[in-house]
Design an enzyme around this catalytic site. Sequence first.
Site, PDB file in Angstrom:
ATOM      1  N   ASP A 204      64.629  28.170 -83.961  1.00 10.88           N
ATOM      2  CA  ASP A 204      65.017  28.234 -85.300  1.00 10.88           C
ATOM      3  C   ASP A 204      66.178  29.352 -85.365  1.00 10.88           C
ATOM      4  OD1 ASP A 204      65.588  28.250 -88.297  1.00 10.88           O
ATOM      5  OD2 ASP A 204      63.186  29.704 -88.460  1.00 10.88           O
TER       6      ASP A 204
ATOM      7  N   HIS B  27      68.356  29.893 -98.339  1.00 12.99           N
ATOM      8  CA  HIS B  27      68.806  28.588 -98.761  1.00 12.99           C
ATOM      9  C   HIS B  27      69.033  28.871-100.421  1.00 12.99           C
ATOM     10  CE1 HIS B  27      67.798  26.893 -95.255  1.00 12.99           C
ATOM     11  NE2 HIS B  27      66.538  26.641 -95.218  1.00 12.99           N
TER      12      HIS B  27
ATOM     13  N   HIS C 192      68.531  19.301 -95.460  1.00 15.95           N
ATOM     14  CA  HIS C 192      67.213  19.803 -94.672  1.00 15.95           C
ATOM     15  C   HIS C 192      66.416  18.659 -94.142  1.00 15.95           C
ATOM     16  CE1 HIS C 192      64.344  23.169 -93.417  1.00 15.95           C
ATOM     17  NE2 HIS C 192      65.610  23.846 -93.767  1.00 15.95           N
TER      18      HIS C 192
ATOM     19  N   GLU D  10      70.364  21.024 -88.932  1.00 17.64           N
ATOM     20  CA  GLU D  10      71.221  21.569 -90.200  1.00 17.64           C
ATOM     21  C   GLU D  10      72.696  21.755 -89.777  1.00 17.64           C
ATOM     22  OE1 GLU D  10      68.502  24.569 -91.930  1.00 17.64           O
ATOM     23  OE2 GLU D  10      66.960  23.739 -90.543  1.00 17.64           O
TER      24      GLU D  10
ATOM     25  N   ARG E  20      70.325  32.201 -94.312  1.00 18.46           N
ATOM     26  CA  ARG E  20      69.852  33.429 -94.799  1.00 18.46           C
ATOM     27  C   ARG E  20      71.069  34.443 -94.870  1.00 18.46           C
ATOM     28  NH1 ARG E  20      65.810  31.621 -91.392  1.00 18.46           N
ATOM     29  NH2 ARG E  20      63.641  31.927 -92.187  1.00 18.46           N
TER      30      ARG E  20
HETATM   31  C1  GAL Z   1      64.820  26.714 -92.093  1.00 15.39           C
HETATM   32  C2  GAL Z   1      64.760  27.902 -91.731  1.00 15.39           C
HETATM   33  C3  GAL Z   1      63.317  28.280 -91.271  1.00 15.39           C
HETATM   34  C4  GAL Z   1      62.376  27.944 -92.343  1.00 15.39           C
HETATM   35  C5  GAL Z   1      62.642  26.482 -92.911  1.00 15.39           C
HETATM   36  C6  GAL Z   1      61.859  26.114 -94.109  1.00 15.39           C
HETATM   37  O1  GAL Z   1      65.867  26.118 -92.284  1.00 15.39           O
HETATM   38  O2  GAL Z   1      65.700  28.076 -90.802  1.00 15.39           O
HETATM   39  O3  GAL Z   1      63.410  29.759 -90.903  1.00 15.39           O
HETATM   40  O4  GAL Z   1      62.714  28.954 -93.562  1.00 15.39           O
HETATM   41  O5  GAL Z   1      64.038  26.196 -93.057  1.00 15.39           O
HETATM   42  O6  GAL Z   1      60.427  26.379 -94.098  1.00 15.39           O
END
Ligand code: GAL
Length: 409
Positions: free
Chosen positions: A302, A156, A230, A367, A131
Amino acid sequence: MHAFLNRRRLLALVSASAAILAAGLAASASAGNGHSGFRPGGASITSQPWGTAPGGQPVSLYTLTSGRGMTVTITNYGGIVQSIDVPDRNGQAANVALGFSSLAGYVADDTTTTASGETYFGAIIGRYANRIANGEFTLNGTTYTLPQNNGTNTLHGGPDSWNMQVWAATPISGRHSVSLQLTYTDPAGTNGFPGTVTAKVVYTLTQDDALQIDYTATTTAPTVINLTNHTYFNLAGEASGDVYNQELMINADSYTPINANLIPTGVIAPVAGTPFDFRTPKPIGQDINNADPSMVYAHGYDQNWVLNRSGPGLSLAATAYDPVSGRVLTTYTTEPGVQLYSGNFLVGDLVGTSGHTYRQSDGFTLETQHYPDSPNEPSFPSTVLNPGTPFNSTTIYQFSTADQFPTGP
Ligand code: GAL
């Protein structure tokens, strides 16, 4: 003891990887969209047509085999790792990556609104993974405004980002490995970012069942960059249920707490005494219901962990182990952080690769990356990319099996 043994194992792995890559690049070859194959000492790579992207470009699915039981499929749509088949301790292979069975599944995930949101299953994430708060940052005195695609955040890379592009693909055959080289040029101004970025991502599958990802990027003007993959892992197999009993160690003494927008507060906090303490292996589900504010805001894991490292270069990020299958995933990276995401937004409305729906905690991501919102946090390691100084990053996902949580080779 634990750290020492892992360092020895890592040194062996790094020198082996360098030799493998050198051999691979020396013997490079390219192939088009038709069926093609290489068989260097057991490892092989083949390709097949896999449909057409929304922009009309043909897409391929590449199958990489290690020759030792591991098979990885990767599509050049988004550079997505579509499946990872790995043997368990009895030699039975299962797909340990969440995903979809067809290109249409990935395109729908990227272009339609579902309650689960966009999953980014297996994709290359760029040019800024994670973010950026309020969709803006200031670089060299200029403020750049980005589209907000996650509440007020840019997530992203923003909408229609690298995970949705068709990458130019070149299979590479080495003596002890096979690779898929992917390249993409992101024009200046896309989603508001300055500088044209040329990116190269090389996936290498080695004969010892390691999936190595090498990222390189250059820019024509100063910009910010943060690249990751991802993939959601479930070491018991995709669609086998939740990962709560799978054990995890994260090599981090601290993490970056977040606010209600999932943006780091700027504090680097110790993990001791928090649900973020994975220094000693524990089941992923053990503290998943902890009421720490960072857990409540994210609905589970997360967050970003600040990896322990003694210098630059590859170092151990995390080890995951499934006691039932015996599968082990050891992650090494050159990056300073890792985001553990426990699939909190999956609500059972997406049908995955084997025809089952995915629910919260049916997979976890590791990640490897720079910290979220680094462009707005001067105290975090810099994500600025300048012309003339290429970005380089490597992550290795090493698979193996064991009878108990591994503490060394
Ligand atoms: C992750 C992110 C989550 C969510 C996910 C996709 O990388 O940290 O909050 O957005 O991707 O659904």
